[in-house]
Design a protein around this motif. Structure first.
Motif, PDB file in Angstrom:
ATOM      1  N   ASP A 131       0.828  -1.213   0.000  1.00 59.37           N
ATOM      2  CA  ASP A 131       0.000   0.000   0.000  1.00 59.37           C
ATOM      3  C   ASP A 131       0.864   1.265   0.000  1.00 59.37           C
ATOM      4  OD1 ASP A 131      -2.058  -1.796   0.201  1.00 59.37           O
ATOM      5  OD2 ASP A 131      -2.873  -1.019   2.075  1.00 59.37           O
ATOM      6  N   LYS A 166       7.949  -7.515  12.622  1.00 63.12           N
ATOM      7  CA  LYS A 166       7.577  -7.423  14.041  1.00 63.12           C
ATOM      8  C   LYS A 166       7.433  -5.958  14.440  1.00 63.12           C
ATOM      9  CE  LYS A 166       9.376 -10.088  17.310  1.00 63.12           C
ATOM     10  NZ  LYS A 166      10.317 -10.651  18.311  1.00 63.12           N
ATOM     11  N   LEU A 213       4.292  -4.407  12.926  1.00 59.70           N
ATOM     12  CA  LEU A 213       3.050  -4.877  13.555  1.00 59.70           C
ATOM     13  C   LEU A 213       2.889  -4.243  14.939  1.00 59.70           C
ATOM     14  CD1 LEU A 213       3.036  -8.672  12.580  1.00 59.70           C
ATOM     15  CD2 LEU A 213       1.409  -6.942  11.806  1.00 59.70           C
ATOM     16  N   LEU A 214       3.994  -4.126  15.667  1.00 55.47           N
ATOM     17  CA  LEU A 214       3.935  -3.495  16.993  1.00 55.47           C
ATOM     18  C   LEU A 214       3.488  -2.038  16.879  1.00 55.47           C
ATOM     19  CD1 LEU A 214       7.082  -4.972  18.815  1.00 55.47           C
ATOM     20  CD2 LEU A 214       4.691  -5.187  19.549  1.00 55.47           C
ATOM     21  N   LEU A 248      -0.070  -1.431  16.995  1.00 55.29           N
ATOM     22  CA  LEU A 248      -0.735  -1.650  18.279  1.00 55.29           C
ATOM     23  C   LEU A 248      -0.581  -0.456  19.211  1.00 55.29           C
ATOM     24  CD1 LEU A 248       0.179  -5.389  18.939  1.00 55.29           C
ATOM     25  CD2 LEU A 248      -2.035  -4.448  18.260  1.00 55.29           C
ATOM     26  N   VAL A 249       0.268   0.500  18.817  1.00 55.50           N
ATOM     27  CA  VAL A 249       0.530   1.625  19.699  1.00 55.50           C
ATOM     28  C   VAL A 249      -0.604   2.649  19.640  1.00 55.50           C
ATOM     29  CG1 VAL A 249       2.109   3.516  20.240  1.00 55.50           C
ATOM     30  CG2 VAL A 249       3.017   1.278  19.538  1.00 55.50           C
ATOM     31  N   ALA A 286      -4.173   4.222  18.925  1.00 59.68           N
ATOM     32  CA  ALA A 286      -5.551   3.699  18.863  1.00 59.68           C
ATOM     33  C   ALA A 286      -6.184   3.899  17.486  1.00 59.68           C
ATOM     34  CB  ALA A 286      -6.403   4.349  19.944  1.00 59.68           C
ATOM     35  N   ASP A 287      -5.853   5.024  16.825  1.00 61.61           N
ATOM     36  CA  ASP A 287      -6.423   5.278  15.503  1.00 61.61           C
ATOM     37  C   ASP A 287      -5.834   4.387  14.412  1.00 61.61           C
ATOM     38  OD1 ASP A 287      -8.373   7.065  16.139  1.00 61.61           O
ATOM     39  OD2 ASP A 287      -7.331   8.848  15.433  1.00 61.61           O
ATOM     40  N   HIS A 309      -5.499   1.025  15.148  1.00 63.22           N
ATOM     41  CA  HIS A 309      -5.898  -0.340  15.511  1.00 63.22           C
ATOM     42  C   HIS A 309      -6.713  -1.021  14.419  1.00 63.22           C
ATOM     43  CE1 HIS A 309      -5.289   0.170  20.134  1.00 63.22           C
ATOM     44  NE2 HIS A 309      -4.165   0.144  19.447  1.00 63.22           N
ATOM     45  N   TRP A 310      -7.490  -0.233  13.682  1.00 64.33           N
ATOM     46  CA  TRP A 310      -8.315  -0.844  12.633  1.00 64.33           C
ATOM     47  C   TRP A 310      -7.453  -1.506  11.571  1.00 64.33           C
ATOM     48  CZ3 TRP A 310      -8.058   0.885   7.532  1.00 64.33           C
ATOM     49  CH2 TRP A 310      -7.374   2.087   7.325  1.00 64.33           C
ATOM     50  N   PHE A 322      -4.903  -3.305  12.282  1.00 71.45           N
ATOM     51  CA  PHE A 322      -4.320  -4.525  12.827  1.00 71.45           C
ATOM     52  C   PHE A 322      -5.291  -5.683  12.669  1.00 71.45           C
ATOM     53  CE2 PHE A 322      -3.066  -7.710  15.819  1.00 71.45           C
ATOM     54  CZ  PHE A 322      -1.685  -7.677  15.760  1.00 71.45           C
ATOM     55  N   PRO A 354      -5.691  -9.525  13.619  1.00 74.27           N
ATOM     56  CA  PRO A 354      -5.087 -10.619  14.396  1.00 74.27           C
ATOM     57  C   PRO A 354      -4.638 -11.787  13.506  1.00 74.27           C
ATOM     58  CG  PRO A 354      -7.011  -9.781  15.528  1.00 74.27           C
ATOM     59  CD  PRO A 354      -6.991  -9.105  14.186  1.00 74.27           C
ATOM     60  N   LEU A 410      -0.935 -12.230  12.746  1.00 70.44           N
ATOM     61  CA  LEU A 410      -0.062 -12.998  13.643  1.00 70.44           C
ATOM     62  C   LEU A 410      -0.035 -14.470  13.233  1.00 70.44           C
ATOM     63  CD1 LEU A 410      -0.388 -11.718  17.305  1.00 70.44           C
ATOM     64  CD2 LEU A 410       1.189 -11.090  15.482  1.00 70.44           C
TER      65      LEU A 410
END
Lengths: 268, 268
Positions: free
Chosen positions: A68, A173, A176-177, A180-181, A183-184, A186-187, A189, A191, A194
């Motif tokens: 992307d 890694k 991906l981390l 997770l930091v 909040a905006d 998170h969408w 991410f 699961p 993993l």
């Protein structure tokens, strides 16, 4: 028939943090990128104006490898009218009722078009293989199909550019981390990412096979070290500009009777 | 059923060189445009992230009115992944074998998508009417179909934004002449444009009818004075940003067990 170049691209020998062919730093790369993306804009206009060639860009890579991001940054100066992006996700039921090239074929570029495949028919020898979606007897035949399909496209006037964005497992890694930091973010991410990460080595093996079996003279792979985003963008831009310049395109010069058209227009 | 707003948009009353709602000059407009296009980029990301709304932008206007230019300049900062442009040209034989809304329906935006129609189903009451491609009994029924179709789209969750780029006949002459000056622009000149120009008044009448009959509460028309390109871009950007902000979108907050995901990832 399809002649592969052979095992010249070994993933283990290509450092994802390396920057082959470029000695400068990030700042220099960004300045160069500006020029290349502006040039890409001109070339796309010529491509459209000439209406002779078709350009297909295939982007492959692991999750977070930057497919992307590459599209966003490499094509940022290109007219939105001039680029068509097609994302291939998990096939739908009607797609599964046909051969795996069926849905792909529908989206190939027309004359004057530049189309980007965000993932592609290569998933049918990657995810399909890693997750045993089809037995080995099925996916192992597909490399030949793919080579034949791409040869037909090239023979009929399409330029095919295949990029594998090569990131390290460590870099994935990190990326991906990062998701997770904030909040905006998170969408973004999933699961499932993993789960897929757990198959890293299987994917690398599958990708190596893709490179060994579908790196052809007419549709070669470009393995792009992609841990450094600025290098990735620079390198993809360079290769694209080079390929488009290689088409030696010219603006068409239609036979217009300019004086007559002007005087006609003046009267209207 | 479809309730039109009525004859509130009279083309004769709207000066194509005017800049309603904006007092500044070109320089100020360009500075503002920079901000708006960056904001549009953010809003498009939210649209995609939320995956709830669908946005359809319909661009109509005479030849040289700036449909392509609007797309280029208004969406220049938006991710190429986030915009899909569909150009409707003369219908193909298979398209002519179906109703005129068939080909249009196939390209409506999905959840999270922003789609731009460069021309649209409105051509079926414009060029089709002006050139008698179908008799009046046929095209005159179409306004109701179109209103009903758009109502269904809106009811089902699509935001429909309709822009008529309003240029003067003089401005078109200027723009067509420009295309005859530089040889590298000749490919953009279509002698057919002169033929169409001969029907200017008929087109204005047909457009006025479109505005009178399809300017609805749920899918209103925006007539954009378009002789000044900078105003056109500014105004379309403004209306788009306004409409997207009106959706009050938020980044989704999926329920993620962040600590667990982080520790899981650290171990991989």
């Amino acid at each position: 028939m399809a002649k592969t170049i052979g095992a010249t691209l070994n993933l283990q020998d290509i450092d994802p943090r390396s920057t082959p062919g470029f000695n400068g730093d990030k700042e220099k790369a960004l300045a160069l990128l500006e020029k290349l993306t502006a040039r890409l804009d001109e070339l796309q206009e010529q491509l459209y104006a000439e209406h002779q060639h078709r350009v297909l860009v295939i982007l492959q890579g692991m999750d977070t490898s930057g497919k992307d991001g590459t599209i966003r940054h490499v094509f940022k100066n290109v007219d939105p009218l001039g680029v068509r992006v097609v994302a291939f996700k998990a096939p739908t039921p009607p797609e599964l009722e046909r051969d795996y090239l069926w849905r792909v074929h529908q989206h190939v570029p027309a004359n004057g078009e530049l189309v980007i495949f965000n993932r592609s028919h290569y998933e049918d020898v990657l995810v399909a293989r890693v997750h045993n979606l089809v037995p080995p007897a099925i996916w192992s035949r597909r490399y030949d199909h793919i080579n034949a399909f791409e040869k037909m496209l090239v023979d009929e006037g399409t330029t095919v550019l295949k990029f594998f964005l090569h990131i390290s497992k460590e870099e994935q890694k990190k990326r991906l981390l990062e998701r997770l930091v904030e909040a905006d973010k998170h969408w973004k991410f999933d699961p499932q990412d993993l789960v897929e990460r757990g198959y890293w080595e299987d994917y690398m093996e599958a990708y190596q096979d893709v490179l060994d079996k579908t790196h052809t003279q007419y549709a070669p792979w470009h393995v792009i070290p992609a841990d450094r985003k600025w290098y990735r963008n620079l390198q993809v831009s360079r290769l694209l500009v080079e390929a488009l310049e290689g088409l030696r395109m010219k603006y068409p010069r239609p036979k217009l009777n300019i004086p007559r058209l002007k005087s006609e227009l003046e009267k209207m």
